[in-house]
Design a protein around this motif. Structure first.
Motif, short mmCIF file in Angstrom:
data_model
loop_
_atom_site.label_atom_id
_atom_site.label_comp_id
_atom_site.label_asym_id
_atom_site.label_seq_id
_atom_site.Cartn_x
_atom_site.Cartn_y
_atom_site.Cartn_z
N GLN A 211 1.98 11.28 -4.55
CA GLN A 211 2.92 11.23 -3.42
C GLN A 211 3.48 9.80 -3.29
OE1 GLN A 211 1.82 13.52 0.27
NE2 GLN A 211 -0.09 13.84 -0.82
N SER B 224 8.87 4.39 -4.87
CA SER B 224 8.55 3.23 -4.02
C SER B 224 7.06 2.94 -4.00
CB SER B 224 9.06 3.46 -2.59
OG SER B 224 10.46 3.53 -2.59
N ALA C 159 4.32 -0.52 -6.05
CA ALA C 159 3.09 -1.24 -5.71
C ALA C 159 1.94 -0.86 -6.64
CB ALA C 159 2.70 -0.96 -4.26
N GLU D 203 8.41 -5.93 -5.01
CA GLU D 203 7.07 -5.47 -4.62
C GLU D 203 6.00 -6.06 -5.54
OE1 GLU D 203 6.33 -3.85 -1.82
OE2 GLU D 203 8.46 -3.89 -1.30
N LYS E 172 4.77 -9.52 -4.64
CA LYS E 172 3.77 -9.64 -3.56
C LYS E 172 2.36 -9.61 -4.13
CE LYS E 172 6.54 -7.46 0.00
NZ LYS E 172 6.69 -6.28 0.86
N ILE E 173 2.25 -9.11 -5.35
CA ILE E 173 0.93 -8.88 -5.94
C ILE E 173 0.60 -9.91 -7.02
CG2 ILE E 173 -0.36 -7.18 -7.34
CD1 ILE E 173 1.43 -5.11 -5.51
N SER F 102 -10.04 -4.80 -6.93
CA SER F 102 -10.68 -3.72 -6.18
C SER F 102 -9.59 -3.04 -5.37
CB SER F 102 -11.75 -4.31 -5.27
OG SER F 102 -12.09 -3.36 -4.27
N PRO G 237 -7.83 0.19 -3.05
CA PRO G 237 -8.02 1.42 -2.28
C PRO G 237 -7.91 2.61 -3.23
CG PRO G 237 -6.45 -0.04 -1.17
CD PRO G 237 -6.72 -0.64 -2.52
N ILE H 292 -6.71 5.50 -3.10
CA ILE H 292 -5.45 6.24 -3.15
C ILE H 292 -4.42 5.52 -4.03
CG2 ILE H 292 -4.42 5.15 -1.08
CD1 ILE H 292 -4.27 8.89 -1.58
N ASN I 201 -6.75 13.96 -3.32
CA ASN I 201 -6.55 14.37 -1.92
C ASN I 201 -5.60 15.57 -1.90
OD1 ASN I 201 -4.35 12.78 -2.73
ND2 ASN I 201 -3.86 12.23 -0.62
N GLY J 207 1.07 10.89 1.56
CA GLY J 207 -0.24 10.43 1.10
C GLY J 207 -1.41 10.93 1.93
N GLN K 95 -4.40 8.27 2.49
CA GLN K 95 -3.63 7.03 2.41
C GLN K 95 -3.79 6.21 3.69
OE1 GLN K 95 -0.44 7.00 -0.11
NE2 GLN K 95 0.80 5.50 0.98
N ALA L 239 -6.57 3.63 3.86
CA ALA L 239 -6.27 2.27 3.38
C ALA L 239 -5.27 1.56 4.29
CB ALA L 239 -5.72 2.36 1.95
N GLU M 287 -13.27 3.24 2.40
CA GLU M 287 -12.01 2.59 1.99
C GLU M 287 -11.79 1.30 2.78
OE1 GLU M 287 -10.15 3.44 -0.60
OE2 GLU M 287 -11.59 5.05 -1.02
N LYS N 33 -13.49 -1.78 1.39
CA LYS N 33 -12.86 -2.48 0.26
C LYS N 33 -11.92 -3.57 0.75
CE LYS N 33 -12.88 1.45 -2.85
NZ LYS N 33 -12.04 2.42 -3.56
N SER O 185 -0.24 -9.96 3.45
CA SER O 185 1.03 -9.65 2.80
C SER O 185 0.86 -8.28 2.14
CB SER O 185 1.36 -10.71 1.75
OG SER O 185 2.34 -10.21 0.88
N LEU O 186 1.58 -7.31 2.60
CA LEU O 186 1.36 -5.93 2.14
C LEU O 186 2.53 -5.42 1.31
CD1 LEU O 186 0.13 -4.24 5.44
CD2 LEU O 186 -1.24 -5.28 3.63
N PRO O 187 2.23 -4.57 0.32
CA PRO O 187 3.31 -3.81 -0.30
C PRO O 187 4.07 -3.05 0.80
CG PRO O 187 1.24 -3.47 -1.50
CD PRO O 187 0.91 -4.24 -0.24
N SER O 188 5.38 -3.03 0.72
CA SER O 188 6.17 -2.43 1.80
C SER O 188 5.75 -1.01 2.12
CB SER O 188 7.65 -2.42 1.42
OG SER O 188 8.07 -3.71 1.11
N ILE O 189 5.42 -0.25 1.08
CA ILE O 189 5.12 1.17 1.29
C ILE O 189 3.86 1.35 2.13
CG2 ILE O 189 3.74 1.48 -0.84
CD1 ILE O 189 6.41 3.98 0.10
N LEU O 190 2.99 0.32 2.16
CA LEU O 190 1.72 0.41 2.90
C LEU O 190 1.80 -0.28 4.25
CD1 LEU O 190 -0.72 -0.31 -0.04
CD2 LEU O 190 -0.06 1.90 0.89
N TYR P 251 12.28 4.91 4.99
CA TYR P 251 12.18 3.73 4.12
C TYR P 251 12.36 4.16 2.67
CZ TYR P 251 10.15 0.18 1.20
OH TYR P 251 9.96 -0.72 0.19
N ASN P 252 11.74 5.27 2.32
CA ASN P 252 11.98 5.85 1.00
C ASN P 252 12.25 7.35 1.18
OD1 ASN P 252 9.29 6.33 1.72
ND2 ASN P 252 8.67 6.61 -0.41
#
Lengths: 355, 355
Positions: free
Chosen positions: A71, A75, A79, A107, A110-111, A214, A216, A218, A232, B72, B76, B79, B107, B110, B214-219, B231-232
């Motif tokens: 899912q 986008s 990530a 994206e 950011k990683i 490490s 998550p 998902i 899931n 998700g 999802q 996380a 989760e 982590k 700092s997060l991936p946008s999708i999360l 967003y998507n």
């Protein structure tokens, strides 16, 4: 009859809609709707197994690749790819061919570290750069094979020795590819595979487990692989309709057959754009997409009038993306040559009226 | 007629299936399938707006909360919740009432420090612990309001001054709640809201922006909020069917009406379990779920025979989860009292035959 030239979610075959509609009332004579069956039922497990088998068969996916239905669309892959493939301190190479490629790189930044190895932003992405270097110490090389907004497509995979990751959201299943050229392919389903809500991922197993992060669960490909896409609750209906669509594609003769149709459809439309003095293409000829045909009018003042005529002729979704303007005809697998001819007829009718 | 007692994805109203089936052929007289319309079309934007409006109206969601439709599932969210709410070095409090609560905590571990503030694992999760302490320095407190596997439900929110996050996947929209008691609610749709493939999230806006990560946008919840769940590409059909189901719930009179029906349905079935000498409930009486009724037989050797009888009587999905055994009747909003009576009749028939 409406001719759906929408960029996605987009047209699927009428037969698929009919069977998909029926299954909402009664799925496979179970007396239950496909929307109310358990994802752990034998009936749905068979759907997942068949969908995977069809993907493997149609795309000739070797056994050392996993096939996943996830899912979150492309986008989410923006990530997941760096999280799974880019080690701390490592570097990834990205190829900038448009907005979606840019988002993927953003994206990834950011990683970890990202190097843009080539870009066509200098000409509003109307061509595909060629002959650039991809650093051999990159953890992977990422590109977008088809750029819906600009109507460009990468027909030849850039040469590199590093693992290659491709966003094939808008051209997967439209032409023959050699899966072994790639290490990870992802595709939001909502063009040639099925309805929105499911994402196809094809991964060469050996490239996994390298990032040392490490994650998550998902966002980690491995639990999804171990669980056969059932880590899931999966998007049941989107997978089911994808299966119907893949069955349709197989019954047609598979990808080599649809590719020939797609070539004829694209050529018919590009030929008219070149011939008709009122219109002109926006993408470099050698990079023109077979999925999204972008064009403008020589006299942009006439565009509103042509859009109005298109609407009268039941041509849906041909307004171009705001960043290119003009028109975009998305001509995915399920769009028939009849619809292409209807658009060509409208272009000729417009020419007659104005010449 | 099949009586679908499945735990999820699960029964939805017949009227919803009928309209959902029709829209696959022709959505709102557009001449297009709901599966092929653009998610950016006016028609689909109206669907998203109406779905959000119905959620706000039915659950009485205040304006300082955002309502999102994501992908998700709850997995999802396991996380996304710590990524968005748990600062580096911070601590989160988790309440362990079963497998799903355990997974959520796992989760979160982590991502940061987790304290399990109470657990009913000592009795295979057949009760809801009460009267425990939640450290006041926790970034948030997380719990699962209904535990499908064990048939327990948290009717009274544990008292705490810290932000409260609840996984309401299996009891949202089944009973009246006060949204202002909570700071973040999430729910996979596939019980009382709609089909699999979409996740409802309701967030008090002021709790966001605190994790400093700092997060991936999708999360990251914020890009989804800014984009109004677009967003998507959203899971178009899952949202559409959720809208139909929410309309059905509203037409019935809303949550206070369905709650009364759910109380009667649960009582009818629990009464029979208590009365019938062949059966016994597995959950602590005061914590018995109104959504998932778990029970076993006094003589477990007879369970296979009752399962066979159930199948003959078209009672679908009542086999218990392997970690509890016996039976589980999931009696979500769309399951009518007629189906409850059919199950009670089968239990009585079994009693007659064996006494």
């Amino acid at each position: 009859m409406k001719h759906n030239f929408g960029a996605g979610p987009c047209i699927l075959p009428k037969e698929v809609f009919q069977e998909a509609s029926q299954a909402v009332l009664d799925f496979n004579n179970t007396g239950l709707s496909i929307l109310e069956i358990s994802h752990r039922s034998k009936e749905f497990e068979e759907v997942v197994v068949e969908t995977e088998r069809l993907v493997r068969e149609l795309l000739n996916v070797p056994q050392n690749y996993s096939v996943l239905f996830l899912q979150g669309g492309a986008s989410q892959q923006f990530a997941m790819v760096p999280l799974n493939l880019l080690p701390e301190g490592g570097k990834a190479a990205y190829f900038d061919t448009g907005v979606w490629a840019t988002k993927a790189a953003k994206e990834a930044k950011k990683i970890g570290q990202v190097e843009i190895v080539a870009s066509s932003s200098d000409k509003n992405y109307n061509y595909i750069p060629k002959g650039f270097e991809i650093p051999a110490d990159s953890a992977y090389f990422h590109y977008t094979s088809n750029n819906t907004i600009y109507g460009t497509e990468v027909f030849e995979k850039p040469t590199t020795s590093v693992p290659t990751v491709v966003d094939m959201s808008s051209d997967i299943l439209s032409r023959v590819i050699d899966i072994t050229d790639y290490d990870l392919i992802y595709a939001g389903a909502q063009k040639n595979m099925g309805p929105a809500g499911v994402t196809l991922v094809i991964i060469k197993d050996e490239i996994l487990g390298r990032s040392g992060r490490s994650l998550p669960s998902i966002l980690d490909y491995e639990p999804h692989i171990k669980a056969g896409s059932m880590y899931n609750t999966p998007p049941v209906y989107s997978i089911y309709v994808s299966m119907l669509n893949l069955r349709w594609l197989k019954a047609k003769g598979g990808i080599s057959v649809i590719e020939q149709e797609n070539i004829v459809k694209a050529r018919t439309l590009y030929d008219e754009i070149e011939r008709n003095p009122f219109f002109k293409g926006t993408a470099a000829v050698e990079d023109r997409s077979r999925m999204n045909v972008t064009f403008v009018m020589e006299n942009s003042d006439l565009e509103a009038e042509f859009l109005a005529l298109s609407k009268e002729r039941n041509l849906i979704g041909i307004k171009g993306h705001r960043s290119v303007g003009g028109f975009r005809a998305s001509i995915y697998n399920a769009l028939s040559i009849t619809s292409i001819n209807a658009l060509v007829d409208a272009m000729r009718e417009f020419e007659e009226k104005h010449k």
